[in-house]
Design an enzyme around this catalytic site. Structure first.
Site, PDB file in Angstrom:
ATOM      1  N   HIS A  17      21.590  39.351 113.976  1.00 50.24           N
ATOM      2  CA  HIS A  17      20.680  39.455 115.087  1.00 50.24           C
ATOM      3  C   HIS A  17      19.430  38.352 114.640  1.00 50.24           C
ATOM      4  O   HIS A  17      18.210  38.692 114.998  1.00 50.24           O
ATOM      5  CB  HIS A  17      19.902  40.932 115.056  1.00 50.24           C
ATOM      6  N   HIS A 106      31.325  50.059 105.091  1.00 56.04           N
ATOM      7  CA  HIS A 106      30.415  48.856 105.730  1.00 56.04           C
ATOM      8  C   HIS A 106      29.796  48.033 104.334  1.00 56.04           C
ATOM      9  O   HIS A 106      30.182  48.491 103.275  1.00 56.04           O
ATOM     10  CB  HIS A 106      29.624  49.084 106.683  1.00 56.04           C
ATOM     11  N   ASP A 354      32.530  46.917 118.354  1.00 57.08           N
ATOM     12  CA  ASP A 354      34.221  46.807 119.044  1.00 57.08           C
ATOM     13  C   ASP A 354      35.126  48.166 118.567  1.00 57.08           C
ATOM     14  O   ASP A 354      35.014  48.444 117.480  1.00 57.08           O
ATOM     15  CB  ASP A 354      34.800  45.707 118.470  1.00 57.08           C
TER      16      ASP A 354
END
Length: 405
Positions: A17, A106, A354
């Site tokens: 980002h 993650h 996704d």
């Protein structure tokens, strides 16, 4: 590190980002026609927001060449490529419960442990957004490989969850023993693969099954993994650097550097362990004369369980391999886990993600394949050029006969 390659070097930059992402390519041969139009098609194939099966993040991923070309030709100097992040939303992550938790499976936790600080939004450098630079650089490598050797690289989705394009069986324990698979990789094109978008599995029935599987997990706010198959055609024999930089080792390194990868197999792969050597070995044959010209003859393998590589060096046959991608870690379901402050709690992740990464991974796999082959080709050409400056070898040595290609 963020640099890949020795002769064709690619350094990527950017977080998920930040204001822009991109790369610097060093080592591209001078004098090759190059424009954004050569790069953009692969960027467009990779970009998010293409269908209901992918993240809704709306990025056009328009690439701009900043340096390294003049009048549409490469100068041999570093090529800088930039893509602006137009739809970044760091606020989706800030001020929420996601600030309090490392997301299960993650990279949040490991990045924080390694650096003592991490990007506050998205996955930072662990995000698939980082792969934009790889795809841009890979498109440049692909153009050179096509012009120099007519090398073709095509990837496609071979499975989603339990839905497989070519299910293993006692008759076909490995892809390398399946005649239908071998016919497919000999002729498949990117255009054909994209006819089966958004899943990119080049079979009508299998594509339908995979689409339903992804939709089912998406609707449950869950995710699912899958595999991508890749074939590289027209690779000249002799590429690869024994012992530690064997061509399959470099391909494995490249593929396992892609986010969410969990496995790599080449040629017969793990299924090849189930057949004896008498079946697995690839006998050599002489290619037929081309147009009646005998000096077009050369040795080639009758079968290709080796996947185009023997002893870490390409043998001129098709190189093919498969990569496993895990389910995306960020899901919308509530998950019981532990906060950074050691207190147990429930995380409901926000953001746009996704449900399955394999359809969008296809151009990334192609790009990393191109970077590996490009680097290996430049290494071999450097060796051949250096050898050509020396006196001829004595005929008493076992010298490979020169043939006209």
């Amino acid at each position: 590190m963020s640099t890949f390659g020795d002769y064709f070097r690619v350094t990527t930059y950017g977080e998920s980002h930040c204001r822009s992402v991109g790369c610097i390519v060093d080592g591209c041969p001078p004098g090759m026609a190059l424009s954004e139009g050569d790069i953009q098609p692969q960027m467009t194939r990779r970009r998010p927001g293409q269908s209901a099966l992918t993240t809704p993040r709306d990025e056009k991923d328009r690439v701009e060449i900043q340096s390294g070309t003049e009048c549409g030709f490469t100068l041999g100097t570093p090529i800088a490529l930039i893509v602006h992040n137009e739809d970044q939303r760091p606020k989706d992550y800030g001020g929420s419960t996601m600030d309090l938790y490392p997301r299960p499976s993650h990279a949040d936790f490991t990045y924080l442990e390694k650096y003592g600080v991490k990007a506050s939004s998205g996955g930072g450098r662990s995000s698939a957004r980082e792969t934009i630079g790889r795809v841009a650089a890979g498109a440049i490598a692909e153009k050179y490989l096509k012009l120099a050797h007519n090398i073709e690289i095509v990837a496609f989705v071979s499975s989603v969850g339990k839905e497989e394009l070519f299910p293993p069986s006692p008759e076909y324990p490995s892809y390398s023993t399946n005649s239908n698979f071998l016919r497919l990789i000999g002729t498949i094109t990117r255009e054909k693969v994209d006819e089966f978008a958004p899943v990119r599995c080049p079979d009508t029935e299998a594509s339908k099954r995979m689409t339903k599987a992804i939709e089912a997990f998406r609707d449950k706010k869950d995710s699912i993994g899958g595999t991508v198959m890749c074939v590289i055609r027209n690779v000249p024999a002799g590429l690869g650097e024994p012992c530690f930089d064997k061509l399959e080792a470099k391909l494995g390194h490249a593929m396992m550097s892609i986010p969410a990868t969990k496995g790599f197999e080449i040629g017969s792969g793990f299924g090849g362990c189930e057949v004896p050597g008498s079946v697995h070995n690839d006998p050599f044959i002489v290619t037929p004369e081309v147009g009646g010209i005998s000096d077009k003859k050369r040795l080639t393998a009758k079968t290709n369980n080796s996947g185009g590589i023997q002893g870490g060096i390409s043998n001129g046959a098709d190189i093919y391999f498969r990569i496993a991608f895990k389910p995306p870690a960020t899901i919308g379901q509530a998950q019981t886990t532990t906060k950074y402050d050691f207190e147990e709690g429930v995380l409901e992740a926000k953001g746009r993600h996704d449900p399955c990464v394999v359809p969008r991974a296809v151009p990334i796999v192609e790009a990393m394949s191109a970077l590996v082959i490009m680097d290996a080709l430049l290494a071999q050409k450097s060796r051949e050029a250096s050898r050509s400056l020396l006196p001829p070898l004595p005929k008493s040595l076992p010298i490979r006969p020169e043939t006209t290609n």
